[in-house]
Design an enzyme around this catalytic site. Structure first.
Site, PDB file in Angstrom:
ATOM      1  N   ASP A   1       0.885  -1.170   0.000  1.00 26.68           N
ATOM      2  CA  ASP A   1       0.000   0.000   0.000  1.00 26.68           C
ATOM      3  C   ASP A   1       0.917   1.213   0.000  1.00 26.68           C
ATOM      4  O   ASP A   1       1.648   1.446   0.964  1.00 26.68           O
ATOM      5  CB  ASP A   1      -0.874  -0.047   1.267  1.00 26.68           C
ATOM      6  CG  ASP A   1      -1.732   1.206   1.424  1.00 26.68           C
ATOM      7  OD1 ASP A   1      -1.587   2.152   0.625  1.00 26.68           O
ATOM      8  OD2 ASP A   1      -2.536   1.229   2.377  1.00 26.68           O
TER       9      ASP A   1
ATOM     10  N   TYR B   1       0.832   0.157  15.022  1.00 31.47           N
ATOM     11  CA  TYR B   1      -0.091  -0.038  13.914  1.00 31.47           C
ATOM     12  C   TYR B   1       0.267   0.862  12.740  1.00 31.47           C
ATOM     13  O   TYR B   1       0.327   2.074  12.874  1.00 31.47           O
ATOM     14  CB  TYR B   1      -1.538   0.241  14.350  1.00 31.47           C
ATOM     15  CG  TYR B   1      -2.506  -0.071  13.234  1.00 31.47           C
ATOM     16  CD1 TYR B   1      -2.860  -1.393  12.965  1.00 31.47           C
ATOM     17  CD2 TYR B   1      -3.019   0.922  12.423  1.00 31.47           C
ATOM     18  CE1 TYR B   1      -3.703  -1.702  11.914  1.00 31.47           C
ATOM     19  CE2 TYR B   1      -3.869   0.622  11.367  1.00 31.47           C
ATOM     20  CZ  TYR B   1      -4.198  -0.695  11.120  1.00 31.47           C
ATOM     21  OH  TYR B   1      -5.029  -0.991  10.080  1.00 31.47           O
TER      22      TYR B   1
ATOM     23  N   LYS C   1      -3.013  -2.742   8.021  1.00 26.95           N
ATOM     24  CA  LYS C   1      -3.156  -4.177   8.158  1.00 26.95           C
ATOM     25  C   LYS C   1      -2.177  -4.865   7.207  1.00 26.95           C
ATOM     26  O   LYS C   1      -1.551  -4.225   6.378  1.00 26.95           O
ATOM     27  CB  LYS C   1      -4.611  -4.544   7.866  1.00 26.95           C
ATOM     28  CG  LYS C   1      -5.262  -5.592   8.787  1.00 26.95           C
ATOM     29  CD  LYS C   1      -4.958  -5.503  10.223  1.00 26.95           C
ATOM     30  CE  LYS C   1      -5.414  -6.700  11.019  1.00 26.95           C
ATOM     31  NZ  LYS C   1      -4.887  -6.683  12.379  1.00 26.95           N
TER      32      LYS C   1
HETATM   33  C1  F6R Z   1      -7.385  -0.397   7.906  1.00 27.65           C
HETATM   34  C2  F6R Z   1      -7.049   0.985   7.540  1.00 27.65           C
HETATM   35  C3  F6R Z   1      -8.001   2.063   7.906  1.00 27.65           C
HETATM   36  C4  F6R Z   1      -7.364   3.103   8.818  1.00 27.65           C
HETATM   37  C5  F6R Z   1      -8.359   4.191   9.208  1.00 27.65           C
HETATM   38  C6  F6R Z   1      -7.707   5.309  10.004  1.00 27.65           C
HETATM   39  O1  F6R Z   1      -6.371  -1.247   7.539  1.00 27.65           O
HETATM   40  O2  F6R Z   1      -6.039   1.242   6.964  1.00 27.65           O
HETATM   41  O3  F6R Z   1      -9.156   1.532   8.503  1.00 27.65           O
HETATM   42  O4  F6R Z   1      -6.858   2.488   9.966  1.00 27.65           O
HETATM   43  O5  F6R Z   1      -8.946   4.771   8.058  1.00 27.65           O
HETATM   44  O6  F6R Z   1      -6.618   5.783   9.274  1.00 27.65           O
HETATM   45  P1  F6R Z   1      -5.748   7.014   9.721  1.00 27.65           P
HETATM   46  O7  F6R Z   1      -5.322   6.776  11.138  1.00 27.65           O
HETATM   47  O8  F6R Z   1      -4.619   7.020   8.752  1.00 27.65           O
HETATM   48  O9  F6R Z   1      -6.629   8.222   9.599  1.00 27.65           O
HETATM   49 MG    MG Z   2      -4.108   1.671   3.499  1.00 27.05          MG
HETATM   50 MG    MG Z   3      -4.469  -2.328   2.273  1.00 26.39          MG
END
Ligand code: F6R
Ligand code: MG
Ligand code: MG
Length: 366
Positions: free
Chosen positions: A11, A230, A233
């Site tokens: 990603d 984190y 994923k």
């Molecule tokens: C799941 C994912 C999204 C982000 C969520 C918050 O793998 O990538 O669910 O965790 O959109 O993202 P941020 O913290 O970047 O705003």
């Molecule tokens: Mg992503």
């Molecule tokens: Mg992804």
């Protein structure tokens, strides 16, 4: 002819949050691979599943080849520049290290590779999942390679009847690859006991016991194990050889009709059902649901046919409806109980700081 299939995915930025990469980003990755890969690759196929771009390559350099890994890494670095120039969200998010060091393993991108003597007819499947982790493959692989309720070939085809060997990895062990080999059907209950724990034990590969040939390779990286926090994923990829001494394509695909609950979706912190989707589709509901795509190929001397979308058939429309219902049902209970992942998985997110602050306010009543 001995051929290697390598799929490396990352990603490196997407539109509208974590929905899907831009056309220009995909184009940049394609152009880089077409140029720099000219002398290295026989063929390639570049696609996206949700916000992840996967580079599938065929070549004759074997698995773990430095030049092949560098080609993919450099394509993602070039893509990251484009993603930044377009203001894409999470530009370069899976490139966790600054400099390439010989292999993408441990650097953020996921990879899965297979080397084999090409058969006169060579069908195989390329799976990519988004908003989930490698444990999402545990149940489908168990059903496809070890359960005659799913795979009649285990009863009906002599070579399949000799069973399959599962190589299972303990992904909590970060100092190296800690693996165990278990044979189905002899050690079925041991395989089940490990694979039920999808956050710790994941399928690394599956091998035919009749021929010794490898049927499956799956990516096993856990980003939080690399980054310590984190960062998204682990969105796994997998290659599966099919037919003859391997299960039929239909036996490999059948388990996805279950729409099993897997880890992932919003903030990588929930249990949501896995939806089989078409090639090059995005993400929507609750940053999900977790999705899986499957491109079916035939190959001759490393040259790929066009990709056929294995989940495009109308049959899967009903499955998608059922998965949508499961997803909404689960979301009705918000963060309670089974809807959210257990604390051990959440500890990589910001929740630990919150709990730490509350610790100080606890009192033991006299
Ligand atoms: C799941 C994912 C999204 C982000 C969520 C918050 O793998 O990538 O669910 O965790 O959109 O993202 P941020 O913290 O970047 O705003
Ligand atoms: Mg992503
Ligand atoms: Mg992804």
């Amino acid at each position: 002819m001995k051929v290697t299939l390598s799929v490396i995915k990352a990603d490196i930025g997407s539109i509208g949050g974590h929905i899907c990469p831009s056309r220009q980003l995909l184009q940049t990755v394609r152009e880089h691979v077409a140029g720099a890969g000219k002398s290295l690759l026989v063929d390639n196929y570049i696609s996206h599943t949700g916000d992840d771009i996967a580079i599938l390559m065929t070549h004759t350099r074997g698995v773990g080849d430095k030049a092949i890994h560098k080609l993919a890494w450099d394509a993602f670095v070039a893509g990251t520049e484009m993603a930044k120039s377009q203001g894409l969200y999470g530009a370069g998010q899976d490139l966790l290290k600054d400099a390439f060091s010989g292999n993408v393993r441990g650097m953020g991108p996921a990879s899965a590779e297979l080397e084999f003597d090409e058969r006169p007819n060579e069908p195989f499947l390329f799976f990519a999942a988004d908003k989930t982790d490698p444990g999402a493959f545990n149940l489908p692989l168990y059903l496809a390679f070890a359960d005659p309720m799913n795979t009649p070939g285990l009863m009906l085809a002599p070579s399949l009847g000799q069973g399959f060997r599962f190589v299972i990895m303990d992904v909590n062990h970060t100092a190296g690859d800690r693996v165990i080999e278990l044979d189905a059907p002899d050690e079925l209950y041991a395989i089940a006991a490990l694979l039920r724990d999808t956050e710790r034990y994941v399928v690394d590969s599956v091998w035919s016991r009749a021929t010794g040939l490898q049927a499956v390779t799956a990516s096993t990286s856990r980003l939080h194990n690399i980054a310590g926090k984190y960062t998204g994923k682990d969105d796994p990829v997998m290659l599966v050889r099919v037919q003859k001494d391997f299960p039929a394509t239909g036996e490999i695909l059948a388990p996805y009709a279950l729409g099993p609950y897997v880890a992932g979706c919003m903030r990588g912190s929930h249990q949501m059902p896995l939806m089989p989707v078409g090639l090059d589709s995005g993400i929507s509901y609750f940053d999900g649901p977790p999705v899986i795509s499957c491109a079916a190929f035939a190959m001759h001397e490393g040259r790929l046919t066009e990709a056929v979308d294995a989940f495009a058939h109308p049959f899967w429309d009903t499955v998608r409806q059922q998965v949508s219902h499961k997803a909404v049902d689960m979301r009705r209970q918000g963060f309670f109980g089974a809807a959210m992942l257990p604390m051990a998985e959440l500890e990589y997110t910001g929740i630990m700081e919150k709990l730490q602050q509350l610790e100080e306010r606890f009192v033991v009543r006299a």
